[in-house]
Design a protein around this motif. Structure first.
Motif, PDB file in Angstrom:
ATOM      1  N   ALA A 113       1.030  -0.870   0.162  1.00  0.00           N
ATOM      2  CA  ALA A 113      -0.082  -0.176  -0.144  1.00  0.00           C
ATOM      3  C   ALA A 113       1.190   1.163   0.131  1.00  0.00           C
ATOM      4  CB  ALA A 113      -0.817  -0.294   0.999  1.00  0.00           C
ATOM      5  N   TYR A 114       0.503   2.203  -0.885  1.00  0.00           N
ATOM      6  CA  TYR A 114       1.271   3.357  -0.847  1.00  0.00           C
ATOM      7  C   TYR A 114       2.736   3.058  -1.405  1.00  0.00           C
ATOM      8  CZ  TYR A 114      -2.342   4.799   1.899  1.00  0.00           C
ATOM      9  OH  TYR A 114      -3.640   4.717   2.194  1.00  0.00           O
ATOM     10  N   VAL A 115       3.041   2.487  -1.997  1.00  0.00           N
ATOM     11  CA  VAL A 115       4.211   2.053  -2.884  1.00  0.00           C
ATOM     12  C   VAL A 115       3.738   1.963  -3.990  1.00  0.00           C
ATOM     13  CG1 VAL A 115       6.365   0.681  -3.021  1.00  0.00           C
ATOM     14  CG2 VAL A 115       5.178   1.324  -0.642  1.00  0.00           C
ATOM     15  N   THR A 116       3.068   0.778  -4.819  1.00  0.00           N
ATOM     16  CA  THR A 116       2.569   0.409  -5.971  1.00  0.00           C
ATOM     17  C   THR A 116       1.330   0.600  -6.087  1.00  0.00           C
ATOM     18  OG1 THR A 116       2.447  -2.259  -5.462  1.00  0.00           O
ATOM     19  CG2 THR A 116       4.762  -1.133  -6.123  1.00  0.00           C
ATOM     20  N   GLN A 117       0.506   0.951  -5.332  1.00  0.00           N
ATOM     21  CA  GLN A 117      -0.643   1.510  -5.610  1.00  0.00           C
ATOM     22  C   GLN A 117      -1.522   1.759  -3.840  1.00  0.00           C
ATOM     23  OE1 GLN A 117      -2.622  -3.154  -4.890  1.00  0.00           O
ATOM     24  NE2 GLN A 117      -3.259  -1.830  -4.011  1.00  0.00           N
ATOM     25  N   CYS A 118      -2.590   2.834  -4.814  1.00  0.00           N
ATOM     26  CA  CYS A 118      -3.418   3.080  -2.853  1.00  0.00           C
ATOM     27  C   CYS A 118      -4.142   2.142  -2.926  1.00  0.00           C
ATOM     28  CB  CYS A 118      -4.524   3.942  -3.429  1.00  0.00           C
ATOM     29  SG  CYS A 118      -3.480   5.413  -3.906  1.00  0.00           S
ATOM     30  N   PRO A 119      -4.435   1.705  -1.369  1.00  0.00           N
ATOM     31  CA  PRO A 119      -5.113   0.625  -0.829  1.00  0.00           C
ATOM     32  C   PRO A 119      -6.362   0.528  -1.484  1.00  0.00           C
ATOM     33  CG  PRO A 119      -5.064   2.539   0.935  1.00  0.00           C
ATOM     34  CD  PRO A 119      -4.035   2.471  -0.657  1.00  0.00           C
ATOM     35  N   ILE A 120      -7.060  -0.597  -1.567  1.00  0.00           N
ATOM     36  CA  ILE A 120      -8.196  -0.963  -2.059  1.00  0.00           C
ATOM     37  C   ILE A 120      -9.380  -0.615  -0.527  1.00  0.00           C
ATOM     38  CG2 ILE A 120     -10.312  -2.310  -2.295  1.00  0.00           C
ATOM     39  CD1 ILE A 120      -7.350  -3.997  -3.944  1.00  0.00           C
ATOM     40  N   SER A 146      -1.095  -2.160   7.359  1.00  0.00           N
ATOM     41  CA  SER A 146      -0.979  -2.363   8.376  1.00  0.00           C
ATOM     42  C   SER A 146      -0.282  -3.602   9.126  1.00  0.00           C
ATOM     43  CB  SER A 146      -1.894  -1.458   9.035  1.00  0.00           C
ATOM     44  OG  SER A 146      -2.300  -2.008  10.708  1.00  0.00           O
ATOM     45  N   TRP A 147      -0.935  -3.864   9.884  1.00  0.00           N
ATOM     46  CA  TRP A 147      -0.840  -5.230  11.054  1.00  0.00           C
ATOM     47  C   TRP A 147      -1.883  -6.108  10.090  1.00  0.00           C
ATOM     48  CZ3 TRP A 147       1.095  -6.632  16.558  1.00  0.00           C
ATOM     49  CH2 TRP A 147       2.868  -5.343  16.125  1.00  0.00           C
ATOM     50  N   LEU A 148      -2.674  -6.266   9.287  1.00  0.00           N
ATOM     51  CA  LEU A 148      -3.539  -7.412   8.626  1.00  0.00           C
ATOM     52  C   LEU A 148      -2.740  -8.674   8.450  1.00  0.00           C
ATOM     53  CD1 LEU A 148      -5.740  -4.599   6.627  1.00  0.00           C
ATOM     54  CD2 LEU A 148      -6.345  -5.849   9.008  1.00  0.00           C
ATOM     55  N   ARG A 149      -1.555  -8.879   7.877  1.00  0.00           N
ATOM     56  CA  ARG A 149      -1.508 -10.367   7.800  1.00  0.00           C
ATOM     57  C   ARG A 149      -1.176 -10.747   8.322  1.00  0.00           C
ATOM     58  NH1 ARG A 149       4.240 -11.494   8.090  1.00  0.00           N
ATOM     59  NH2 ARG A 149       5.513 -10.236   9.049  1.00  0.00           N
ATOM     60  N   SER A 150      -1.610 -10.495  10.182  1.00  0.00           N
ATOM     61  CA  SER A 150      -1.507 -11.595  10.841  1.00  0.00           C
ATOM     62  C   SER A 150      -2.240 -12.755  10.200  1.00  0.00           C
ATOM     63  CB  SER A 150      -1.940 -11.133  12.666  1.00  0.00           C
ATOM     64  OG  SER A 150      -2.812 -10.333  12.165  1.00  0.00           O
ATOM     65  N   THR A 151      -3.523 -11.951   9.973  1.00  0.00           N
ATOM     66  CA  THR A 151      -5.409 -13.136   9.555  1.00  0.00           C
ATOM     67  C   THR A 151      -5.056 -13.281   8.187  1.00  0.00           C
ATOM     68  OG1 THR A 151      -6.538 -11.347   9.434  1.00  0.00           O
ATOM     69  CG2 THR A 151      -6.265 -12.221  11.215  1.00  0.00           C
ATOM     70  N   ILE A 190      -3.721  -3.263  18.328  1.00  0.00           N
ATOM     71  CA  ILE A 190      -1.977  -3.423  18.989  1.00  0.00           C
ATOM     72  C   ILE A 190      -1.483  -2.513  18.654  1.00  0.00           C
ATOM     73  CG2 ILE A 190      -0.641  -5.244  19.791  1.00  0.00           C
ATOM     74  CD1 ILE A 190      -2.052  -7.248  20.123  1.00  0.00           C
ATOM     75  N   ILE A 191      -1.127  -2.398  17.111  1.00  0.00           N
ATOM     76  CA  ILE A 191      -0.093  -1.646  16.109  1.00  0.00           C
ATOM     77  C   ILE A 191      -0.282  -0.121  16.750  1.00  0.00           C
ATOM     78  CG2 ILE A 191      -1.309  -2.125  14.155  1.00  0.00           C
ATOM     79  CD1 ILE A 191       2.510  -1.186  15.466  1.00  0.00           C
ATOM     80  N   SER A 192      -1.715  -0.263  16.494  1.00  0.00           N
ATOM     81  CA  SER A 192      -2.043   1.292  17.012  1.00  0.00           C
ATOM     82  C   SER A 192      -2.037   2.306  18.018  1.00  0.00           C
ATOM     83  CB  SER A 192      -3.648   1.472  16.839  1.00  0.00           C
ATOM     84  OG  SER A 192      -4.283   2.764  16.385  1.00  0.00           O
ATOM     85  N   GLN A 193      -1.485   1.149  19.277  1.00  0.00           N
ATOM     86  CA  GLN A 193      -1.583   1.721  20.651  1.00  0.00           C
ATOM     87  C   GLN A 193      -0.095   2.568  20.488  1.00  0.00           C
ATOM     88  OE1 GLN A 193      -2.796  -1.037  23.745  1.00  0.00           O
ATOM     89  NE2 GLN A 193      -2.496   0.634  25.398  1.00  0.00           N
ATOM     90  N   ALA A 194       0.765   0.972  20.104  1.00  0.00           N
ATOM     91  CA  ALA A 194       1.832   1.202  20.514  1.00  0.00           C
ATOM     92  C   ALA A 194       2.213   2.309  19.338  1.00  0.00           C
ATOM     93  CB  ALA A 194       2.691  -0.246  19.425  1.00  0.00           C
ATOM     94  N   LEU A 195       2.210   2.678  17.948  1.00  0.00           N
ATOM     95  CA  LEU A 195       2.170   3.708  17.486  1.00  0.00           C
ATOM     96  C   LEU A 195       1.829   4.763  18.212  1.00  0.00           C
ATOM     97  CD1 LEU A 195       2.087   2.749  13.685  1.00  0.00           C
ATOM     98  CD2 LEU A 195       3.894   2.560  14.507  1.00  0.00           C
ATOM     99  N   GLN A 196       1.171   5.093  18.730  1.00  0.00           N
ATOM    100  CA  GLN A 196       0.572   6.163  19.689  1.00  0.00           C
ATOM    101  C   GLN A 196       1.457   6.794  20.917  1.00  0.00           C
ATOM    102  OE1 GLN A 196      -3.496   5.991  20.686  1.00  0.00           O
ATOM    103  NE2 GLN A 196      -3.894   5.442  18.348  1.00  0.00           N
ATOM    104  N   THR A 197       1.967   5.560  21.889  1.00  0.00           N
ATOM    105  CA  THR A 197       2.796   5.789  22.804  1.00  0.00           C
ATOM    106  C   THR A 197       3.397   5.532  22.139  1.00  0.00           C
ATOM    107  OG1 THR A 197       2.083   3.529  22.961  1.00  0.00           O
ATOM    108  CG2 THR A 197       0.612   4.432  23.770  1.00  0.00           C
TER     109      THR A 197
END
Length: 585
Positions: A113-120, A146-151, A190-197
Motif C-alpha cells: 500500500a502507497y508504494v505500488t498502489q493505493c489501498p482497496i 498495517s498488521w492485517l497480514r496477521s490473518t 495493538i499496533i495503533s496503540q504502540a505507534l501512539q505511545t
C-alpha cells in the motif's frame, strides 16, 4: 502436401516460399500452439470479509479471505498468468502482496500500500493481473498494510512447466506448512496503540501451524495440525514463515529433513534435523518416512530464535506427525517423541545452517550472480528514537518513541498517492525525494558502544537506479538500541547472498571472501545480529520496489525504503501504463 501448403501460405503471405521455409514456419506455429497449451490463465476471487474464529477459547471477529484462516491456496505453473480479483467488504483498507513473485514489468500488481498502489477501500475491488516468469517453488501472499497480514495470508505454489521434472526425487505428496501467530486481541488496535505511545507492541498469544496452535497451549488440544503419513514414502513439505515478528526454529522428532529449495530457488541438497526460517522466507524440504509403522507419534515443534532486547512470545507450537497403518493401533496409547530444538539465542546454529545454503549452479539452473558491480552501497540497519509528540507521554527510551531506520532515514509512506503512480506520471514533487543516501552520513563503531544521539530522520527518499544497474549492497546491523537480527525482504527481484560476517564490515578485507560461484539466491535474508550481509542483484525490472524488514513491528517503526528503477531504452524494458481499475487514494 508440401506443394499444397506452400501455395496456400504463399497465397496468404503474398510471396513465394521454399519447402524448407514452409517447414520452418509450420514448426514455429506448432511451438507457439504448444506454448499456448502449456501456459494458462488462472482466475481466483478473494472476498475480504469478517469471520468469527476461535482459538485458545477466545472467539474474535477478524478479517479473512473467503472466510478462511489461513486463506486459500493459489496453485499455478511457471509461465501461467494469474488474475486475482480482490473485493473489499470490510471497513479496513486492503492491499495484497504476492511475496517472492518478481512481477516482471507488472509492478502495478505487487501490492504494498502507497508504494505500488493505493489501498482497496471498502466496497471497491481490484484485479491483480500478472504472469509467473522464470519462477517455480513455494511463495505466499499476504496483506501489505498495517498488521492485517496477521490473518490475511496463504500459500502460493508454482509448479514447473509441464514435462519439466523436479531436480530431486518426485515426492509421494506435497504439503504446505505455514507458521503464523495468533493474537487474542485485535492486531490493528495493538499496533495503533504502540505507534501512539511510542512503545513496543503486545506480543502474540501463540504461534500456529496452518492456523492451529496445537496441544502445548491451554484450551487448544483440538486445534492441532496433524500430518498423516504412510511408511516408506517421501513427502515434500512447503514451509512458509508468515509470523509477524519472529524467526523460528522447526524440527520433527526422530526424522531428518533434506533442504532442497529456499525462497523458490533450488539449492544443493543437504540434510538437517532443524531448520531456521525468518519471517517472509520459504523452504522446501523432503521428509522420508520410516519404512515400517514405528509404534510412536512424533511432535513437529517450532519456537522463536531471539536476538534483540525487546519482549517476545516465548512459547512453542506443536503439530503431530502420525503414521497410517492398516492394523488398528491404539494411537492414544502410543509414546510421543519431542524433538530437541536449539536454544532461543543459538546464533552459532543459525550461522552454520545459513552457510550450507548454496545455489545449484548447474547449466539448467545457473547462478547468474553479477560479477561486475556498477554501484556499491552500504546501509546501516537498526533501531533508534523519535521525539515524543507535543503534550504526549511516550513509552520509548527516555520518554521518546521507538523508530527504526536505514542509513538513519526512517521511511514515511505517502498517503495521497502511491510512489509508483507519482513516478510514472512525473508527479513526484511533494511525494518523495530521489536522494536516498548511498551510505550513512555519520560513521561510527556500528557494533560497539552506541552513539549518544539516537534520533533518526523521518523522510520519504528513494534510491534511483538506471535500468540494468548491477548493485552490491552491504547491510550492517547496529547497536544503537541493541544488536538484533533483521530479516530484509526485497520486492521485484531475487538477490545473491555473496557474503556475511560478524562485527563491522571491512571493505578492504571482506570482499576477498565473497562467494561468486554458487551463492544462495533468494528474496529475504537475515542481517545477522551484530554483523553484516552482502547481496548482489541486477536492477532489470523497471518500477518502484519496496525493501523492508519483515519483522512487522520494525516496518511499522520505519525500517523500510524503496528503489526506483528507471525504464530501459527498449520497449520490453519499460513499465506499461497502470490498469484501468487501479485503486485511488
Amino acid at each position: 502436401k508440401i506443394k499444397f501448403l506452400k501455395k496456400k501460405i504463399s497465397f496468404f503471405l503474398g510471396c513465394k516460399m521454399g519447402a524448407i521455409g514452409i517447414l520452418f514456419l509450420v514448426s514455429i506455429i506448432a511451438l507457439c500452439l504448444l506454448h499456448n497449451v502449456s501456459a494458462a490463465t488462472r482466475h481466483y476471487k478473494f472476498e475480504i470479509k469478517l469471520q468469527n474464529v476461535t482459538r485458545l477459547c477466545h472467539t474474535k471477529s477478524m478479517v479473512t479471505v473467503n472466510g478462511k484462516f489461513p486463506g486459500p491456496r493459489i496453485v499455478a505453473r511457471e509461465g501461467d498468468r494469474l488474475e486475482i480479483e480482490v473485493i473489499n467488504n470490510v471497513q479496513n483498507n486492503i492491499s495484497i502482496h504476492w511475496h517472492g513473485i518478481q512481477q516482471i514489468r507488472s509492478g502495478w500488481a505487487d501490492g504494498p500500500a502507497y508504494v505500488t498502489q493505493c489501498p482497496i477501500q471498502f466496497g471497491q475491488k481490484y484485479v491483480y493481473n500478472f504472469t509467473i516468469i522464470g519462477q517455480r517453488g513455494t511463495f505466499w501472499w499476504h496483506a501489505h498494510i498495517s498488521w492485517l497480514r496477521s490473518t490475511l495470508y496463504g500459500p502460493i505454489i508454482i509448479l514447473p512447466k509441464k514435462n519439466n521434472p523436479y531436480p530431486f526425487t518426485k515426492p509421494y505428496k506435497e504439503v504446505p506448512i505455514i507458521f503464523g501467530e495468533w493474537f487474542n486481541g485485535d492486531t490493528e488496535a495493538i499496533i495503533s496503540q504502540a505507534l501512539q505511545t511510542g512503545g513496543g507492541p503486545n506480543v502474540s498469544d501463540a504461534y500456529t501451524i496452518n492456523g492451529l496452535p496445537g496441544p502445548l497451549y491451554n484450551c487448544s488440544t483440538k486445534d492441532t495440525f496433524k500430518l498423516k503419513v504412510k511408511p516408506g514414502k517421501t513427502y515434500l513439505l512447503r514451509l512458509i514463515n508468515a509470523a509477524l515478528n519472529d524467526e523460528l526454529f522447526f524440527s520433527i522428532a526422530n526424522h531428518t529433513l533434506q533442504v532442497i529449495d529456499a525462497d523458490g530457488v533450488y539449492v544443493k541438497p543437504f540434510e538437517t534435523n532443524t531448520i531456521i526460517i525468518t519471517p517472509g522466507q520459504t523452504h522446501n524440504v523432503l521428509l522420508k518416512t520410516k519404512p515400517h509403522f514405528p509404534n510412536a507419534i512424533f511432535y513437529m515443534l517450532a519456537r522463536p530464535y531471539v536476538t534483540g532486547p525487546g519482549i517476545f512470545d516465548n512459547s512453542t507450537v506443536a503439530g503431530i506427525l502420525e503414521y497410517e497403518s492398516k492394523s488398528k493401533h491404539h494411537l492414544k496409547n502410543l509414546p510421543i517423541f519431542k524433538p530437541s530444538l536449539p536454544s532461543l539465542n543459538d546464533t552459532i546454529f543459525v550461522t552454520n545452517f545459513t552457510s550450507k545454503l548454496r545455489s545449484l549452479a548447474t547449466p539448467q539452473f545457473p547462478a547468474n550472480v553479477p560479477l561486475n558491480v556498477d554501484k556499491h552501497l552500504f546501509f546501516t540497519i537498526g533501531l533508534g528514537t523519535s521525539p515524543c509528540d507535543q503534550n504526549k507521554t511516550c513509552q520509548g527510551p527516555n520518554g521518546t518513541k521507538f523508530s527504526a531506520s536505514i542509513n538513519n532515514v526512517s521511511f514515511i509512506l505517502p498517503t495521497t498517492n502511491a510512489l509508483l503512480q507519482s513516478h510514472f506520471f512525473g508527479q513526484s514533487k511533494g511525494v518523495y525525494k530521489p536522494d536516498f543516501p548511498y551510505s550513512p552520513l555519520h560513521w561510527f563503531n556500528y557494533t560497539g558502544n552506541p552513539p549518544n544521539n539516537t534520533l533518526v530522520n523521518n523522510d520519504t527518499k528513494l534510491m534511483v537506479l538506471p535500468f540494468n544497474t548491477s548493485v552490491e549492497l552491504v547491510m550492517q546491523d547496529t547497536s544503537i538500541l541493541g544488536l538484533e537480527s533483521h530479516p530484509l525482504h526485497l520486492h521485484g527481484f531475487n538477490f545473491f547472498v555473496v557474503g556475511q560476517g560478524f562485527g563491522n564490515y571491512d571493505p578492504n578485507k571482506d570482499p576477498s571472501n565473497f562467494n561468486l560461484v554458487d551463492p544462495i539466491e533468494r528474496n529475504t535474508v537475515g542481517v545477522p545480529s551484530g554483523g553484516w550481509v552482502a547481496i548482489r542483484f541486477l536492477a532489470d525490472n523497471p518500477g518502484v520496489w519496496f525493501m523492508h524488514c519483515h519483522l512487522e513491528v520494525h516496518t511499522s517503526w520505519g525500517l523500510k525504503m524503496a528503489w526506483l528503477v528507471q525504464d530501459g531504452k527498449l520497449p520490453n524494458q519499460k513499465l506499461p501504463p497502470p490498469p484501468m481499475d487501479l485503486p485511488k487514494c
